[in-house]
Design an enzyme around this catalytic site. Structure first.
Site, PDB file in Angstrom:
ATOM      1  N   THR A  73      49.259  62.658  75.524  1.00 39.84           N
ATOM      2  CA  THR A  73      50.329  62.728  74.489  1.00 39.84           C
ATOM      3  C   THR A  73      51.698  63.284  75.139  1.00 39.84           C
ATOM      4  O   THR A  73      51.513  64.055  75.971  1.00 39.84           O
ATOM      5  CB  THR A  73      49.930  63.634  73.286  1.00 39.84           C
ATOM      6  N   ASN A  78      32.455  58.655  64.840  1.00 37.84           N
ATOM      7  CA  ASN A  78      31.934  59.297  63.684  1.00 37.84           C
ATOM      8  C   ASN A  78      32.496  59.098  62.316  1.00 37.84           C
ATOM      9  O   ASN A  78      32.050  59.417  61.408  1.00 37.84           O
ATOM     10  CB  ASN A  78      31.871  60.799  64.005  1.00 37.84           C
ATOM     11  N   ARG A  97      59.227  70.683  60.055  1.00 37.45           N
ATOM     12  CA  ARG A  97      57.846  70.998  60.248  1.00 37.45           C
ATOM     13  C   ARG A  97      57.381  71.748  61.561  1.00 37.45           C
ATOM     14  O   ARG A  97      57.951  71.444  62.436  1.00 37.45           O
ATOM     15  CB  ARG A  97      57.104  69.467  60.142  1.00 37.45           C
ATOM     16  N   ALA A 133      39.602  61.828  68.769  1.00 38.66           N
ATOM     17  CA  ALA A 133      40.316  62.992  69.007  1.00 38.66           C
ATOM     18  C   ALA A 133      41.060  63.702  67.527  1.00 38.66           C
ATOM     19  O   ALA A 133      41.287  62.479  66.837  1.00 38.66           O
ATOM     20  CB  ALA A 133      41.648  63.190  69.817  1.00 38.66           C
ATOM     21  N   GLY A 160      38.183  57.117  61.246  1.00 41.25           N
ATOM     22  CA  GLY A 160      38.012  55.681  61.537  1.00 41.25           C
ATOM     23  C   GLY A 160      37.527  54.860  60.396  1.00 41.25           C
ATOM     24  O   GLY A 160      37.100  55.556  59.484  1.00 41.25           O
ATOM     25  N   TYR A 170      47.897  70.868  69.340  1.00 42.96           N
ATOM     26  CA  TYR A 170      47.467  69.473  69.845  1.00 42.96           C
ATOM     27  C   TYR A 170      48.270  69.144  71.149  1.00 42.96           C
ATOM     28  O   TYR A 170      47.043  68.719  72.004  1.00 42.96           O
ATOM     29  CB  TYR A 170      48.584  68.420  68.707  1.00 42.96           C
ATOM     30  N   GLY A 199      56.194  72.963  64.935  1.00 43.23           N
ATOM     31  CA  GLY A 199      55.580  72.282  66.020  1.00 43.23           C
ATOM     32  C   GLY A 199      56.338  71.021  66.446  1.00 43.23           C
ATOM     33  O   GLY A 199      56.185  70.441  67.381  1.00 43.23           O
TER      34      GLY A 199
HETATM   35  N1  UDP Z   1      58.632  62.921  59.722  1.00 45.90           N
HETATM   36  C1  UDP Z   1      59.545  62.905  58.554  1.00 45.90           C
HETATM   37  N2  UDP Z   1      58.861  62.828  57.459  1.00 45.90           N
HETATM   38  C2  UDP Z   1      57.562  62.372  57.217  1.00 45.90           C
HETATM   39  C3  UDP Z   1      56.932  62.187  58.566  1.00 45.90           C
HETATM   40  C4  UDP Z   1      57.582  62.413  59.799  1.00 45.90           C
HETATM   41  O1  UDP Z   1      60.749  63.335  58.629  1.00 45.90           O
HETATM   42  O2  UDP Z   1      57.219  61.869  56.243  1.00 45.90           O
HETATM   43  C5  UDP Z   1      59.376  63.147  61.029  1.00 45.90           C
HETATM   44  C6  UDP Z   1      58.617  64.331  61.889  1.00 45.90           C
HETATM   45  O3  UDP Z   1      59.013  65.519  61.511  1.00 45.90           O
HETATM   46  C7  UDP Z   1      59.021  63.783  63.184  1.00 45.90           C
HETATM   47  C8  UDP Z   1      59.102  62.389  63.246  1.00 45.90           C
HETATM   48  O4  UDP Z   1      59.462  62.109  61.772  1.00 45.90           O
HETATM   49  O5  UDP Z   1      60.327  64.407  63.455  1.00 45.90           O
HETATM   50  C9  UDP Z   1      57.799  61.859  63.668  1.00 45.90           C
HETATM   51  O6  UDP Z   1      56.621  62.220  63.152  1.00 45.90           O
HETATM   52  P1  UDP Z   1      55.238  61.640  63.062  1.00 45.90           P
HETATM   53  O7  UDP Z   1      54.319  62.348  62.083  1.00 45.90           O
HETATM   54  O8  UDP Z   1      55.541  60.032  62.859  1.00 45.90           O
HETATM   55  O9  UDP Z   1      54.642  61.625  64.495  1.00 45.90           O
HETATM   56  P2  UDP Z   1      54.788  62.982  65.592  1.00 45.90           P
HETATM   57  O10 UDP Z   1      56.252  62.966  66.266  1.00 45.90           O
HETATM   58  O11 UDP Z   1      54.641  64.184  64.961  1.00 45.90           O
HETATM   59  O12 UDP Z   1      53.585  62.497  66.676  1.00 45.90           O
END
Ligand code: UDP
Length: 329
Positions: free
Chosen positions: A116, A31, A284, A74, A35, A140, A286
């Site tokens: 995932t 969609n 962050r 997704a 992308g 997620y 989650g």
């Molecule tokens: N992370 C970070 N700074 C950023 C983006 C990600 O410290 O600008 C950390 C994030 O908290 C996680 C890891 O890097 O621990 C990987 O995050 P990403 O979003 O790349 O992938 P995810 O593990 O969420 O799928």
């Protein structure tokens, strides 16, 4: 013909290109909310639409003989899923139910699903294999696990075959430098570090440095997008080869090597030849402290072997960002 939903996205576009290279006919349904049309290989047929739109699916299934569906479309951001869970249950669960209903109606029995490692939650084991219990801690991961549960039930009630691939952290870009990662806004670690090192932002944020890991930052297992794509093609060929027999499998797709956020910044600095400014931010929501795959099952059953290590993965990403500082714009 193979139907690829989300084939204009980061991972989908790499798989579409690899499928076309191997001589498959490919139809991309996307969609284009996240992308990019420029990412879709010219050899594929492109249709713009939602992966679960019954009308569009009917049109496709009436016109083309679809052997298998690879479902990438997704929403896939952990942090966003905590803030807006309904988006994840709508885009991931509800849309997939509609896609599976239409596949069922048209007797399409082969399905490759993008799952995932977020389905595992906070595992109490340093490397994760597929037998570990699932206990996702964010919407997620929950949305993807719901789909895995549905797939299992469908396969038990019908001659439906599927392989769910549990991705760890996907990174890097195609070796040609023509397709790569381009999200707006970008939330992923490697592109954010590289875009910072290119001068796009003044610093890179580290989300938490008090985790129970050796340097206090989160550890992830980064897999090159082309190695991930190769895993999909092996999975597809396994499904198609074993047509007469029931296939209902889950495989991890990771490299078995954990890299912390701080280590990743250091590696990116080496590749880019520049020094990063970092800013420590709160955790962050989650984020589990550590996610590292065992990929023994994938290696054993499908004969998968990764080609890229972490350094060469970053090099391909850096090449992409250098060639496309504005992504696909
Ligand atoms: N992370 C970070 N700074 C950023 C983006 C990600 O410290 O600008 C950390 C994030 O908290 C996680 C890891 O890097 O621990 C990987 O995050 P990403 O979003 O790349 O992938 P995810 O593990 O969420 O799928």
């Amino acid at each position: 013909m193979i139907l690829v939903t989300g084939g204009a996205g980061y991972i989908g576009s790499h798989v579409v290109r690899d499928l076309a290279d191997r001589g498959y006919s490919v139809l991309v349904l996307d969609n284009l909310t996240t992308g990019h049309i420029a990412a879709v290989d010219k050899r594929a047929i492109f249709i713009q639409g939602d992966a679960g739109d019954p009308k569009v699916l009917e049109r496709i299934f009436n016109k083309y003989s679809i052997q298998a569906v690879m479902h990438f479309a997704a929403s896939c951001l952990v942090g966003e899923s905590v803030i807006n869970p309904l988006k994840y249950f709508q885009n991931n669960v509800a849309e997939t139910v509609r896609l599976l209903q239409k596949m069922n109606e048209y007797h399409i029995k082969h399905f490759i699903f993008s799952s995932t490692c977020a389905t595992y939650g906070i595992p109490n084991q340093s490397t994760i294999d597929e037998k570990l219990p699932t206990n996702p801690i964010n919407p997620y991961g929950k949305s993807k696990l719901m789909i895995e549960t549905m797939l299992k039930s469908i396969s038990e009630s019908d001659d439906f075959n599927y392989i769910a691939l549990r991705y760890f952290n996907v990174a890097g870009a195609h070796k040609s430098g023509e397709i790569g990662e381009a999200h707006e806004p970008e939330t992923h670690l490697i592109p954010n570090i590289l875009r910072h090192l290119q001068g796009e932002f003044p610093y890179i944020e580290i989300f938490g440095n008090g985790y129970t890991t050796p340097d206090g930052t989160c550890i992830r297992d980064y897999i090159h997008v082309s190695d991930l794509s190769a895993g999909h093609i092996l999975a597809l060929e396994y499904l198609l080869k074993n047509k007469g027999q029931k296939t209902a499998e889950i495989f991890n797709l990771g490299n078995e090597r954990g890299v912390s956020v701080l280590e990743m910044i250091n590696l990116c600095e080496q590749v880019a030849g520049a020094k990063a400014n970092v800013k420590i931010q709160p955790r962050r929501k989650g984020d589990p402290p550590q996610l590292v795959a065992s990929s023994q099952k994938l290696r054993g059953v499908l004969g998968w072997e990764p080609i890229y290590d972490i350094k060469s993965t970053i090099e391909t990403a850096w090449n992409w960002h250098q060639k496309h500082p504005n992504g696909y714009k």
